[in-house]
Design an enzyme around this catalytic site. Sequence first.
Site, PDB file in Angstrom:
ATOM      1  N   LYS A  10     -19.169  -8.180  11.875  1.00  0.00           N
ATOM      2  CA  LYS A  10     -20.041  -7.493  12.846  1.00  0.00           C
ATOM      3  C   LYS A  10     -19.457  -6.160  13.284  1.00  0.00           C
ATOM      4  O   LYS A  10     -20.153  -5.179  13.484  1.00  0.00           O
ATOM      5  CB  LYS A  10     -20.194  -8.394  14.084  1.00  0.00           C
ATOM      6  N   LYS A  12     -17.455  -4.113  11.626  1.00  0.00           N
ATOM      7  CA  LYS A  12     -17.648  -3.089  10.593  1.00  0.00           C
ATOM      8  C   LYS A  12     -19.069  -2.515  10.686  1.00  0.00           C
ATOM      9  O   LYS A  12     -19.283  -1.313  10.610  1.00  0.00           O
ATOM     10  CB  LYS A  12     -17.507  -3.735   9.200  1.00  0.00           C
ATOM     11  N   ASP A  68     -16.369  -1.769  -1.355  1.00  0.00           N
ATOM     12  CA  ASP A  68     -15.151  -2.428  -1.816  1.00  0.00           C
ATOM     13  C   ASP A  68     -14.036  -1.395  -1.835  1.00  0.00           C
ATOM     14  O   ASP A  68     -14.268  -0.235  -2.175  1.00  0.00           O
ATOM     15  CB  ASP A  68     -15.357  -3.037  -3.211  1.00  0.00           C
ATOM     16  N   THR A  69     -12.840  -1.820  -1.428  1.00  0.00           N
ATOM     17  CA  THR A  69     -11.700  -0.906  -1.306  1.00  0.00           C
ATOM     18  C   THR A  69     -10.488  -1.457  -2.018  1.00  0.00           C
ATOM     19  O   THR A  69     -10.268  -2.676  -2.040  1.00  0.00           O
ATOM     20  CB  THR A  69     -11.349  -0.710   0.192  1.00  0.00           C
ATOM     21  N   PHE A 148      -4.126  -2.376   9.524  1.00  0.00           N
ATOM     22  CA  PHE A 148      -4.154  -3.672   8.853  1.00  0.00           C
ATOM     23  C   PHE A 148      -3.796  -3.468   7.382  1.00  0.00           C
ATOM     24  O   PHE A 148      -3.552  -2.346   6.928  1.00  0.00           O
ATOM     25  CB  PHE A 148      -5.552  -4.310   8.979  1.00  0.00           C
ATOM     26  N   GLY A 149      -3.778  -4.554   6.647  1.00  0.00           N
ATOM     27  CA  GLY A 149      -3.554  -4.489   5.200  1.00  0.00           C
ATOM     28  C   GLY A 149      -2.259  -3.772   4.848  1.00  0.00           C
ATOM     29  O   GLY A 149      -1.190  -4.080   5.380  1.00  0.00           O
ATOM     30  N   TYR A 150      -2.360  -2.778   3.986  1.00  0.00           N
ATOM     31  CA  TYR A 150      -1.189  -2.054   3.488  1.00  0.00           C
ATOM     32  C   TYR A 150      -0.832  -0.843   4.350  1.00  0.00           C
ATOM     33  O   TYR A 150       0.012  -0.033   3.941  1.00  0.00           O
ATOM     34  CB  TYR A 150      -1.455  -1.584   2.047  1.00  0.00           C
ATOM     35  N   ASP A 151      -1.454  -0.694   5.508  1.00  0.00           N
ATOM     36  CA  ASP A 151      -1.240   0.503   6.331  1.00  0.00           C
ATOM     37  C   ASP A 151       0.241   0.824   6.582  1.00  0.00           C
ATOM     38  O   ASP A 151       0.618   1.995   6.551  1.00  0.00           O
ATOM     39  CB  ASP A 151      -1.973   0.374   7.685  1.00  0.00           C
ATOM     40  N   ARG A 177     -12.194   5.064   3.578  1.00  0.00           N
ATOM     41  CA  ARG A 177     -13.431   4.419   4.027  1.00  0.00           C
ATOM     42  C   ARG A 177     -14.290   5.421   4.796  1.00  0.00           C
ATOM     43  O   ARG A 177     -15.490   5.538   4.570  1.00  0.00           O
ATOM     44  CB  ARG A 177     -13.101   3.197   4.897  1.00  0.00           C
TER      45      ARG A 177
END
Length: 193
Positions: A10, A12, A68-69, A148-151, A177
Amino acid sequence: MKLIFATHNKHKAQEIQSLVPSEIQILTLDDIQCFDEIPETSPTLEGNANQKMQFIIDHYNVNCFADDTGLEIEALNGEPGVYSARYAGEMKDPNLNMNLVLSKMNGIKNRSARFRTVIALYLNGEKYQFEGIVNGKITESKSGKEGFGYDPIFEPENCGKTFSDMNLQEKNQLSHRARAFAKMIDFLNQNSI
Ligand code: IMP
Protein backbone atom coordinates in the site's frame (compact mmCIF):
# COMPACT_ATOMS: atom_id res chain seq x y z
CA MET A 1 -9.32 6.53 -14.43
CA LYS A 2 -8.25 3.62 -12.27
CA LEU A 3 -4.72 2.25 -12.67
CA ILE A 4 -3.80 -0.98 -10.91
CA PHE A 5 -0.26 -1.25 -9.45
CA ALA A 6 0.76 -4.92 -9.38
CA THR A 7 1.87 -4.84 -5.77
CA HIS A 8 0.45 -5.71 -2.36
CA ASN A 9 2.42 -2.84 -0.85
CA LYS A 10 0.00 0.00 0.00
CA HIS A 11 2.85 2.32 0.89
CA LYS A 12 4.44 1.98 -2.56
CA ALA A 13 1.06 2.72 -4.16
CA GLN A 14 0.43 5.81 -1.97
CA GLU A 15 3.82 7.18 -2.98
CA ILE A 16 2.92 6.93 -6.67
CA GLN A 17 -0.61 8.26 -6.03
CA SER A 18 0.88 11.50 -4.71
CA LEU A 19 2.77 12.01 -7.98
CA VAL A 20 0.24 11.21 -10.72
CA PRO A 21 -2.51 13.52 -12.07
CA SER A 22 -5.51 13.63 -9.75
CA GLU A 23 -7.82 12.01 -12.36
CA ILE A 24 -5.80 8.81 -11.95
CA GLN A 25 -6.62 6.58 -9.00
CA ILE A 26 -3.88 4.10 -8.12
CA LEU A 27 -5.17 0.80 -6.70
CA THR A 28 -3.17 -2.11 -5.26
CA LEU A 29 -3.83 -5.81 -5.88
CA ASP A 30 -5.59 -6.01 -2.52
CA ASP A 31 -7.92 -3.19 -3.60
CA ILE A 32 -9.15 -5.39 -6.45
CA GLN A 33 -9.41 -8.49 -4.23
CA CYS A 34 -6.36 -10.11 -5.80
CA PHE A 35 -4.53 -11.87 -2.97
CA ASP A 36 -2.32 -14.06 -5.19
CA GLU A 37 1.46 -13.89 -5.18
CA ILE A 38 2.00 -13.14 -8.86
CA PRO A 39 4.76 -15.38 -10.26
CA GLU A 40 8.08 -13.70 -11.12
CA THR A 41 9.93 -16.44 -12.96
CA SER A 42 11.65 -14.57 -15.77
CA PRO A 43 15.47 -14.35 -15.99
CA THR A 44 15.22 -10.59 -16.68
CA LEU A 45 13.79 -7.52 -14.96
CA GLU A 46 11.88 -6.68 -18.15
CA GLY A 47 10.43 -10.19 -18.21
CA ASN A 48 9.27 -10.05 -14.59
CA ALA A 49 7.69 -6.61 -14.94
CA ASN A 50 5.89 -7.83 -18.07
CA GLN A 51 4.85 -11.08 -16.40
CA LYS A 52 3.22 -9.20 -13.51
CA MET A 53 1.53 -6.73 -15.87
CA GLN A 54 0.31 -9.58 -18.11
CA PHE A 55 -1.16 -11.41 -15.10
CA ILE A 56 -3.38 -8.40 -14.39
CA ILE A 57 -4.34 -8.07 -18.04
CA ASP A 58 -5.21 -11.80 -18.28
CA HIS A 59 -7.24 -11.89 -15.06
CA TYR A 60 -8.78 -8.42 -14.92
CA ASN A 61 -8.18 -6.76 -18.31
CA VAL A 62 -7.70 -3.30 -16.81
CA ASN A 63 -5.12 -0.51 -17.08
CA CYS A 64 -2.17 -1.44 -14.87
CA PHE A 65 1.56 -1.33 -14.29
CA ALA A 66 4.24 -3.44 -12.61
CA ASP A 67 7.86 -2.81 -11.62
CA ASP A 68 10.95 -4.88 -10.99
CA THR A 69 14.34 -3.79 -9.65
CA GLY A 70 17.78 -5.34 -9.45
CA LEU A 71 21.34 -4.52 -8.39
CA GLU A 72 23.68 -5.24 -11.31
CA ILE A 73 27.38 -5.62 -10.46
CA GLU A 74 29.78 -5.41 -13.40
CA ALA A 75 32.50 -7.72 -12.02
CA LEU A 76 29.86 -10.36 -11.19
CA ASN A 77 28.44 -10.35 -14.73
CA GLY A 78 25.33 -8.45 -13.68
CA GLU A 79 24.58 -10.46 -10.51
CA PRO A 80 22.53 -10.42 -8.34
CA GLY A 81 20.28 -8.71 -10.94
CA VAL A 82 16.87 -10.27 -11.18
CA TYR A 83 17.74 -12.46 -8.14
CA SER A 84 18.48 -9.48 -5.88
CA ALA A 85 15.76 -10.22 -3.32
CA ARG A 86 16.79 -13.86 -2.80
CA TYR A 87 20.50 -13.81 -3.69
CA ALA A 88 21.53 -15.60 -0.49
CA GLY A 89 18.39 -17.75 -0.25
CA GLU A 90 14.64 -17.84 0.05
CA MET A 91 14.71 -16.07 3.43
CA LYS A 92 15.24 -12.85 1.45
CA ASP A 93 17.50 -11.59 4.26
CA PRO A 94 19.13 -8.27 3.27
CA ASN A 95 22.11 -8.80 5.58
CA LEU A 96 22.86 -12.25 4.18
CA ASN A 97 22.45 -10.85 0.65
CA MET A 98 24.91 -8.05 1.37
CA ASN A 99 27.38 -10.41 3.06
CA LEU A 100 27.32 -12.63 -0.02
CA VAL A 101 27.98 -9.68 -2.32
CA LEU A 102 30.83 -8.41 -0.11
CA SER A 103 32.46 -11.85 0.03
CA LYS A 104 32.19 -12.34 -3.75
CA MET A 105 33.66 -8.85 -4.24
CA ASN A 106 36.52 -9.48 -1.83
CA GLY A 107 39.78 -8.45 -3.54
CA ILE A 108 38.03 -7.30 -6.72
CA LYS A 109 39.13 -3.82 -7.85
CA ASN A 110 36.33 -3.10 -10.32
CA ARG A 111 33.46 -2.25 -7.97
CA SER A 112 31.16 -0.65 -10.57
CA ALA A 113 27.49 -1.43 -10.09
CA ARG A 114 24.10 0.01 -10.87
CA PHE A 115 20.53 -0.25 -9.69
CA ARG A 116 18.02 -0.65 -12.48
CA THR A 117 14.21 -0.43 -12.29
CA VAL A 118 11.95 -1.48 -15.13
CA ILE A 119 8.25 -0.57 -15.27
CA ALA A 120 5.76 -2.21 -17.61
CA LEU A 121 2.59 -0.17 -18.22
CA TYR A 122 -0.65 -1.25 -19.90
CA LEU A 123 -2.78 1.74 -20.85
CA ASN A 124 -5.89 1.65 -23.02
CA GLY A 125 -4.81 -1.46 -24.91
CA GLU A 126 -1.16 -0.46 -25.47
CA LYS A 127 1.97 -1.65 -23.64
CA TYR A 128 4.83 0.67 -22.65
CA GLN A 129 8.12 0.24 -20.79
CA PHE A 130 10.19 2.68 -18.69
CA GLU A 131 13.66 2.28 -17.20
CA GLY A 132 15.51 4.08 -14.42
CA ILE A 133 19.20 3.61 -13.68
CA VAL A 134 21.59 4.91 -11.03
CA ASN A 135 25.29 4.14 -11.50
CA GLY A 136 27.65 3.72 -8.58
CA LYS A 137 29.89 1.27 -6.80
CA ILE A 138 29.89 -1.44 -4.16
CA THR A 139 31.62 -0.24 -1.00
CA GLU A 140 34.15 -2.34 0.95
CA SER A 141 31.84 -2.51 3.98
CA LYS A 142 28.35 -1.55 5.11
CA SER A 143 27.60 2.05 6.04
CA GLY A 144 24.41 3.84 7.11
CA LYS A 145 21.15 3.25 8.92
CA GLU A 146 18.49 4.32 6.42
CA GLY A 147 16.78 2.53 3.56
CA PHE A 148 16.54 -1.17 2.85
CA GLY A 149 17.97 -3.99 0.76
CA TYR A 150 21.48 -3.29 -0.51
CA ASP A 151 21.44 0.41 0.44
CA PRO A 152 24.30 0.12 3.00
CA ILE A 153 26.77 -1.19 0.39
CA PHE A 154 25.78 0.91 -2.64
CA GLU A 155 27.37 4.31 -3.20
CA PRO A 156 25.85 6.29 -6.10
CA GLU A 157 28.50 8.04 -8.23
CA ASN A 158 29.68 11.49 -7.15
CA CYS A 159 28.01 11.13 -3.74
CA GLY A 160 30.74 9.94 -1.39
CA LYS A 161 28.17 8.15 0.77
CA THR A 162 25.87 5.16 0.49
CA PHE A 163 22.11 5.20 -0.12
CA SER A 164 21.86 4.13 3.49
CA ASP A 165 23.68 7.28 4.63
CA MET A 166 20.97 9.38 2.93
CA ASN A 167 17.48 10.23 4.08
CA LEU A 168 14.59 9.22 1.83
CA GLN A 169 14.32 12.67 0.27
CA GLU A 170 17.99 12.63 -0.77
CA LYS A 171 17.72 9.09 -2.11
CA ASN A 172 14.59 9.99 -4.09
CA GLN A 173 16.47 12.75 -5.91
CA LEU A 174 18.59 10.21 -7.72
CA SER A 175 17.30 6.69 -7.22
CA HIS A 176 16.66 4.21 -10.03
CA ARG A 177 13.03 3.79 -8.90
CA ALA A 178 12.40 7.55 -8.74
CA ARG A 179 13.88 7.94 -12.24
CA ALA A 180 11.78 5.15 -13.75
CA PHE A 181 8.58 6.41 -12.11
CA ALA A 182 9.33 10.02 -13.16
CA LYS A 183 9.39 8.79 -16.78
CA MET A 184 6.09 6.95 -16.39
CA ILE A 185 4.46 9.90 -14.61
CA ASP A 186 5.62 12.31 -17.35
CA PHE A 187 4.07 9.96 -19.87
CA LEU A 188 0.80 9.74 -17.91
CA ASN A 189 0.67 13.51 -17.52
CA GLN A 190 0.89 13.85 -21.29
CA ASN A 191 -1.34 10.95 -22.26
CA SER A 192 -3.93 10.33 -19.57
CA ILE A 193 -7.59 10.22 -20.46
P1 IMP B 1 11.74 -5.04 -6.04
O1 IMP B 1 11.64 -5.48 -7.47
O2 IMP B 1 11.44 -3.57 -5.86
O3 IMP B 1 10.94 -5.93 -5.12
O4 IMP B 1 13.27 -5.21 -5.61
C1 IMP B 1 13.92 -6.46 -5.61
C2 IMP B 1 15.09 -6.45 -4.64
O5 IMP B 1 16.10 -5.53 -5.09
C3 IMP B 1 14.75 -6.00 -3.24
O6 IMP B 1 14.30 -7.07 -2.45
C4 IMP B 1 16.09 -5.46 -2.74
O7 IMP B 1 16.93 -6.53 -2.32
C5 IMP B 1 16.69 -4.88 -3.98
N1 IMP B 1 16.36 -3.44 -4.09
C6 IMP B 1 15.39 -2.88 -4.85
N2 IMP B 1 15.37 -1.54 -4.71
C7 IMP B 1 16.36 -1.25 -3.84
C8 IMP B 1 16.83 -0.03 -3.28
O8 IMP B 1 16.35 1.08 -3.56
N3 IMP B 1 17.86 -0.14 -2.40
C9 IMP B 1 18.43 -1.32 -2.07
N4 IMP B 1 18.01 -2.48 -2.54
C10 IMP B 1 16.99 -2.46 -3.43
